[in-house]
Design a protein around this motif. Structure first.
Motif, PDB file in Angstrom:
ATOM      1  N   SER A 117      -9.222  -4.719   1.913  1.00  0.00           N
ATOM      2  CA  SER A 117     -10.182  -5.471   1.116  1.00  0.00           C
ATOM      3  C   SER A 117      -9.459  -6.681   0.544  1.00  0.00           C
ATOM      4  CB  SER A 117     -10.714  -4.590  -0.008  1.00  0.00           C
ATOM      5  OG  SER A 117      -9.662  -4.141  -0.797  1.00  0.00           O
ATOM      6  N   ALA A 154      -5.395  -2.125  -5.437  1.00  0.00           N
ATOM      7  CA  ALA A 154      -5.088  -1.513  -4.146  1.00  0.00           C
ATOM      8  C   ALA A 154      -4.058  -2.407  -3.454  1.00  0.00           C
ATOM      9  CB  ALA A 154      -6.351  -1.408  -3.312  1.00  0.00           C
ATOM     10  N   GLY A 155      -3.169  -1.808  -2.714  1.00  0.00           N
ATOM     11  CA  GLY A 155      -2.079  -2.576  -2.112  1.00  0.00           C
ATOM     12  C   GLY A 155      -2.553  -3.707  -1.230  1.00  0.00           C
ATOM     13  N   GLY A 156      -3.666  -3.482  -0.516  1.00  0.00           N
ATOM     14  CA  GLY A 156      -4.122  -4.482   0.453  1.00  0.00           C
ATOM     15  C   GLY A 156      -4.508  -5.797  -0.169  1.00  0.00           C
ATOM     16  N   PRO A 200      -5.668   7.212  -3.202  1.00  0.00           N
ATOM     17  CA  PRO A 200      -5.455   5.766  -3.073  1.00  0.00           C
ATOM     18  C   PRO A 200      -6.459   4.976  -3.918  1.00  0.00           C
ATOM     19  CG  PRO A 200      -5.778   6.813  -0.924  1.00  0.00           C
ATOM     20  CD  PRO A 200      -5.972   7.867  -1.939  1.00  0.00           C
ATOM     21  N   THR A 201      -5.996   3.873  -4.445  1.00  0.00           N
ATOM     22  CA  THR A 201      -6.860   3.032  -5.283  1.00  0.00           C
ATOM     23  C   THR A 201      -7.791   2.199  -4.406  1.00  0.00           C
ATOM     24  OG1 THR A 201      -5.042   2.882  -6.849  1.00  0.00           O
ATOM     25  CG2 THR A 201      -6.812   1.280  -7.114  1.00  0.00           C
ATOM     26  N   VAL A 202      -9.007   2.022  -4.912  1.00  0.00           N
ATOM     27  CA  VAL A 202      -9.964   1.114  -4.273  1.00  0.00           C
ATOM     28  C   VAL A 202     -10.182  -0.042  -5.234  1.00  0.00           C
ATOM     29  CG1 VAL A 202     -12.309   0.853  -3.392  1.00  0.00           C
ATOM     30  CG2 VAL A 202     -11.111   3.027  -3.103  1.00  0.00           C
ATOM     31  N   GLY A 203     -10.063  -1.256  -4.736  1.00  0.00           N
ATOM     32  CA  GLY A 203     -10.279  -2.422  -5.607  1.00  0.00           C
ATOM     33  C   GLY A 203      -9.159  -2.553  -6.633  1.00  0.00           C
ATOM     34  N   ILE A 204      -9.528  -2.964  -7.835  1.00  0.00           N
ATOM     35  CA  ILE A 204      -8.539  -3.101  -8.906  1.00  0.00           C
ATOM     36  C   ILE A 204      -9.002  -2.264 -10.090  1.00  0.00           C
ATOM     37  CG2 ILE A 204      -7.415  -4.670 -10.521  1.00  0.00           C
ATOM     38  CD1 ILE A 204      -7.877  -6.905  -8.578  1.00  0.00           C
ATOM     39  N   GLU A 205      -8.178  -1.341 -10.506  1.00  0.00           N
ATOM     40  CA  GLU A 205      -8.508  -0.568 -11.691  1.00  0.00           C
ATOM     41  C   GLU A 205      -7.842  -1.235 -12.891  1.00  0.00           C
ATOM     42  OE1 GLU A 205      -8.549   3.532 -11.581  1.00  0.00           O
ATOM     43  OE2 GLU A 205      -9.565   3.627  -9.653  1.00  0.00           O
ATOM     44  N   SER A 213       0.844  -1.185   0.000  1.00  0.00           N
ATOM     45  CA  SER A 213       0.000   0.000   0.000  1.00  0.00           C
ATOM     46  C   SER A 213       0.885   1.243   0.000  1.00  0.00           C
ATOM     47  CB  SER A 213      -0.860   0.014   1.260  1.00  0.00           C
ATOM     48  OG  SER A 213      -1.600  -1.164   1.327  1.00  0.00           O
TER      49      SER A 213
END
Lengths: 342, 690
Positions: free
Chosen positions: A134, A122-124, A75-80, A15
């Protein structure tokens, strides 16, 4: 003959390791590359980056726009997912044939059209189960994307490694899961996963990274570089990684390196020392001032003082270092000569 | 607000000023200062776990939003209690702004979920929820379930308004949703979030309210976040998904092609929407419905819009009627609302009116299913109503008369369903007593209702109302209509009573009854998939039949008392276990003899003669003990009729080719295959040589 292929590439990293910023800097990197080629009288060597569909074009404009506006992407949410196409001509060195014999080399223009199917998670998601963030369906989706990818760009953020030491968490689990999935489908290439891997030591512009490279005597200055930005040769990049592993908070960053080298074919792994935003350079100067090079500053105006948080912004122009090269390597299009920097 | 006790549902809805209390479980997604990654920061400590909140937030994530605020509505079903929930998520920047560990600003998602049945009972709109929760600060002081209030904005139009005053694009979007496609709206970047939410509200109002139990919609999704699961969404660019119908804001009003199923019904539906009162009717259709073809066709059938409207009972068709033309439904709605808001002044009057209607309608029950739906929506038969015991009893009586009489097993299931209980186990004692007051005739209903009195209640009932063993067996064990969820209880009660009768009464009568039904072996074979369970319950039955000290030849008797088709593997095992001697050869002989003399075997007389000739010394002649009653099993597939069908033959093969037989057969096949291979190799060798 045109180099005309599709190359799916996934970008992995902890992340806040700068994955989205790295991709956002690609357009600027290409633009700077073309600028330098023109200035060197090699205008034939130029590339363009365009979105394959409207959504991809929009994210290209959006990310580039944020960096040129000197802000970092959110920050990215999910996968773009998006597809960008790298088009243009590259000058490559090819053997010169005289009476059927190879006599020296000559520069030859190679039309290029490379489609980059990029997955920016997203890094997570790459972190191991139970570690928060997530995880559920996105993890499976990311694994699928990795299986379909020709190359993987691993972003190793030394600053985060100093502070949190999460690199191993973000590489070990996902590589093991990928190996497990591909083993079941017989997609192993001998004993290795078939991907091209670009290991990027990111945030080269951070003082602690630069200092480590300096202390290890790995810093060089490219004489061809009109701005005289400091660099670490690709051949020394792995050495820098190892030096940085010594100051990893968790002490497991070297295990991440081992994991990558255990699972991927050695000749398909290449190390790069990168910076998406590069070094600060005063507009009035032509060359970097190593006493004032930091391109990230805190911006207290973005937050009320009582919050105590620190909002970061970009200080000056963006001069990406080693952003185009890892993408080309991961996509299997490592050029004979694209210029030393982009 | 004081309500006019005589106000109809439509009048209540028209007021629009009424406030209502929303009770919601909640979750907060965002970051703490030390976080890099979005995560579940906090959540309520109600029924929905943190893990489930995390999954829901992920499932209905619109991606990395660049412009805020935005709103997402969604749904989920709780498998533990079979309840649907509606959810509202608001995405907005924290005020004041915050940054994460990397110095990046982020936004927070406030997620609220509410019980669908409660929302449906008030026809609560998304707009109303948004108004209620828009500014709600999470987390609250304690981590409990939050309550807030908002204006009660009805989802449906007042009777005077017409559908043609609505944007045609909302109609088109609703039509495409009915084809089970996602609807993606482009070109609305400049439209304020409130207006986009209003559009979602309009589209949802053009569908039965029950579809809100499965509708997900978002005022924005990130175009590069292509894997989202949102059904109706605004975005900037299409995601090239074949399941998306892409529409341009305020421009695209194309309907699904009528040639394509279920396009023709949908065109009829769109035409039907133009009728006055159609939206009010849709607002009344609150039974949870999805968007797959089956559910859409059910909706069409309810509205009488299918290609073949003939079989649809008239009471299931709406024909665009207004709520006020249905006084009982209006009273039920009114009552539900008053009980919910605890405006109890006129409740006894309403109950009185309902009772009057019930007495008038008892024999006709013209809208029985509609009333059941209303009763279910408001959960009017629940325990702990805010009424006196007398009023509660009077209400139960009225509702049962209106919608559930006569009290039989089917109506028992309907009552349980109206209480939101798919397991049928929680008809509470107060309601069960009222239902018993209607003197149900069916033994199983009597027992199920009395079960609420305690575990001894069935035995007490049998003492007062003795039952024949055969009746116990046929009505409580063998009846195919009994739901699985009730089977165990009724079977346990029946076996306990049979055991009591065998112990204290006429043992032979009990044994004969069990024997005449083949010791229930075939029935248990159908009811219990696991052999161990079958054997356990069969052992109980055989213990009842033969007593705690069975005769030496109990196993032999068991097999001889059953027709071959009624002998199951579990019965054989149970028979062997009942046998006191370790030698099972007599039982094996019995089975062979049974097979030979069964209807499966042609020319059985000849086989019997052969068997008798080679009968080993000491083996009894089974012919002397052939049962006078064939197995009467009524379980799945076995023991019925006298056919020589393929099924029976296959079963015979299955039961006769087991264990060692199969091994030997396998070895034989392998030897043959080896011979074939050798022959092929020799042949190939000779060909090469020549």
């Amino acid at each position: 003959m045109a180099d005309n292929t599709d190359s799916a590439i996934a970008v992995l990293g902890a992340s806040a390791s700068g994955k989205t910023t790295f991709l956002g800097a690609l357009y600027i990197a290409i633009s700077r590359h073309n600028q330098q080629m023109r200035e060197e009288g090699r205008a034939d060597d130029n590339l363009h980056l365009v979105g394959v569909d409207s959504a991809s074009n929009e994210i290209l404009k959006d990310l580039t726009g944020q960096l040129t506006a000197r802000t970092f992407p959110e920050p990215t949410v999910g996968i773009e997912e998006f597809s960008w196409q790298l088009r243009g001509d590259r000058m490559q060195l090819k053997p010169r044939q005289v009476f059927g014999m190879s006599v020296g080399k000559k520069r030859e223009k190679v039309p290029t059209k490379i489609t980059l199917n990029l997955a920016d998670p997203a890094g997570g998601i790459s972190k191991q189960p139970g570690a928060g963030g997530s995880y559920h369906q996105n993890r499976d989706f990311l694994l699928q994307k990795l299986k379909e990818s020709r190359g993987i760009v691993f972003l190793f953020d030394p600053i985060k490694e100093f502070d949190k030491g999460e690199t191993f968490d973000h590489t070990f689990g996902i590589i093991l899961d990928l190996a497990n999935e591909m083993l079941q489908s017989d997609d192993f290439d001998g004993n290795y996963l078939p991907h091209n891997v670009a290991v990027c030591i990111s945030k080269f512009d951070e003082p602690r990274v630069l200092q480590t490279a300096h202390d290890a005597d790995l810093l060089i200055t490219d004489t061809d570089d009109q701005h005289s930005f400091p660099r670490v040769s690709d051949d020394d990049a792995r050495e820098l990684y190892q030096q940085l592993c010594k100051v990893s908070l968790s002490g497991t960053a070297d295990l991440a390196l081992n994991t990558v080298e255990d699972y991927f074919r050695p000749e398909r792994i290449r190390y790069f020392v990168t910076s998406a935003i590069g070094f600060y350079m005063d507009r009035g100067r032509r060359q970097v001032d190593l006493s004032d090079y930091q391109n990230v500053i805190e911006d207290p105006s973005q937050l009320p003082a009582q919050q105590g948080g620190q909002s970061a912004r970009i200080r000056g122009q963006v001069h990406p270092i080693n952003v185009l090269e890892p993408i080309l390597w991961a996509g299997g299009h490592w050029p004979a000569n694209t210029g030393r920097r982009a | 607000m004081d309500l006019d006790p005589g106000a109809t549902l439509a009048e209540l809805s028209e007021s629009g000023e009424e406030r209502i209390e929303f009770v919601a479980e909640w979750a907060l997604k965002g970051k703490e200062r030390e976080d890099n990654e979005y995560r579940l920061v906090d959540c309520s400590t109600g029924k929905v776990s943190a893990d489930n909140f995390t999954k829901l937030l992920e499932r209905y994530s619109p991606g990395s939003l660049r412009r805020l605020p935005e709103v997402t509505v969604s749904w989920f079903a709780d498998p533990t209690d079979q309840q649907y929930y509606m959810a509202l998520a608001t995405h907005r920047r924290p005020d004041p702004p915050k940054t994460d560990a990397a110095g990046r600003q982020f936004y927070e998602t406030n997620f609220f979920c509410l019980n669908y049945a409660e929302m449906a009972s008030y026809r609560i709109s998304y707009t109303s929820l948004y108004e209620g929760f828009e500014r709600f600060q999470l987390p609250p002081e304690d981590n409990g379930i939050v309550a807030t209030s908002g204006r009660r904005i009805p989802v449906f139009l007042t009777p005077g308004q017409r559908i043609d005053q609505w944007p045609p694009q909302a109609v088109a979007a609703a039509a495409w949703l009915l084809t089970n496609l996602n609807v993606c709206i482009l070109g609305a970047d400049h439209v304020p979030v409130e207006q986009r939410l209003e559009f979602i509200e309009q589209v949802a109002s053009l569908l039965p309210y029950g579809m809100r139990s499965r509708l997900s919609a978002s005022t924005w999704t990130m175009s590069t976040y292509r894997s989202h699961s949102i059904r109706l969404f605004f975005t900037s660019q299409p995601r090239n998904n074949p399941d998306d119908r892409v529409m341009t804001w305020a421009a695209d009003t194309h309907l699904p092609p009528s040639q394509r199923s279920p396009g023709r019904s949908i065109h009829r539906y769109v035409k039907w929407l133009q009728a006055p009162g159609s939206i009010a009717t849709l607002g009344g259709m609150a039974e949870p419905r999805g968007f797959d073809e089956r559910d859409v066709m059910l909706v069409m059938a309810e509205l009488g819009l299918t290609d073949a409207p003939g079989p649809i009972p008239r009471e299931h068709q709406y024909h665009g009627q207004q709520p006020q033309s249905r006084p009982v439904e209006a009273l039920l709605d009114d009552l539900g609302h008053r009980l919910r808001s605890r405006s109890l002044q006129s409740v006894s009057d309403i109950i009185g009116k309902l009772n009057e209607h019930a007495k008038r309608l008892e024999l006709l029950v013209p809208h029985r299913q509609d009333y059941q739906r209303k009763i279910s929506e408001h959960i009017l038969l629940r325990a702990n109503l805010p009424l006196t015991a007398g009023e509660t009893q009077e209400l139960y009586i009225a509702l049962l008369r209106l919608a559930f009489l006569p009290i039989d097993y089917n109506s028992y299931l309907e009552v349980a369903t109206s209480l939101g209980d798919r397991d049928g186990r929680i008809i509470h004692n107060a309601l069960a007593e009222v239902m018993l007051g209607f003197t149900p005739e069916e033994l199983r209903v009597q027992l199920l209702l009395r079960a609420t009195r305690g575990k001894d209640a069935p035995a007490e009932y049998f003492l007062k109302h003795p039952q024949q063993p055969s009746k116990l067996i046929t009505q409580l064990i063998l009846d195919d209509q009994i739901e699985t969820k009730h089977r165990e209880f009724l079977q346990r009660v029946a076996l306990a009573e049979l055991a009591r009768q065998a112990r204290d009464g006429d043992h032979d009568e009990v044994h004969n009854a069990l024997r005449s039904f083949g010791y229930l072996a075939v029935a248990f074979h159908g009811f219990y998939p696991k052999a161990r369970e079958q054997r356990a319950v069969l052992t109980k039955v055989l213990t009842i039949a033969f007593g705690a000290d069975p005769p030496d030849d109990a196993g032999h008797q068991i097999l001889n008392n059953c027709a071959f088709a009624a002998i199951t593997p579990a019965l054989v095992v149970a028979a062997i276990e009942m046998n006191k001697t370790p030698d099972a050869s007599q039982l094996a002989w019995d089975i062979i003899y049974k097979f030979a003399t069964s209807e499966l075997t042609e020319d059985s007389q000849y086989i019997v003669e052969l068997l008798n000739k080679c009968r080993p010394a000491g083996m009894q002649d089974p012919k002397k003990n052939l049962p006078d009653a064939k197995g009467k099993g009524r379980g799945k597939g076995r023991g019925k009729g006298n056919g020589k069908g393929a099924g029976k033959v296959i079963r015979a093969i299955k039961y006769n080719f087991r264990g060692d037989n199969l091994i030997w057969t396998g070895i034989g096949i392998l030897i043959l295959a080896a011979f074939a291979l050798i022959a092929y190799l020799i042949h190939a060798f000779l060909q090469v040589g020549s």
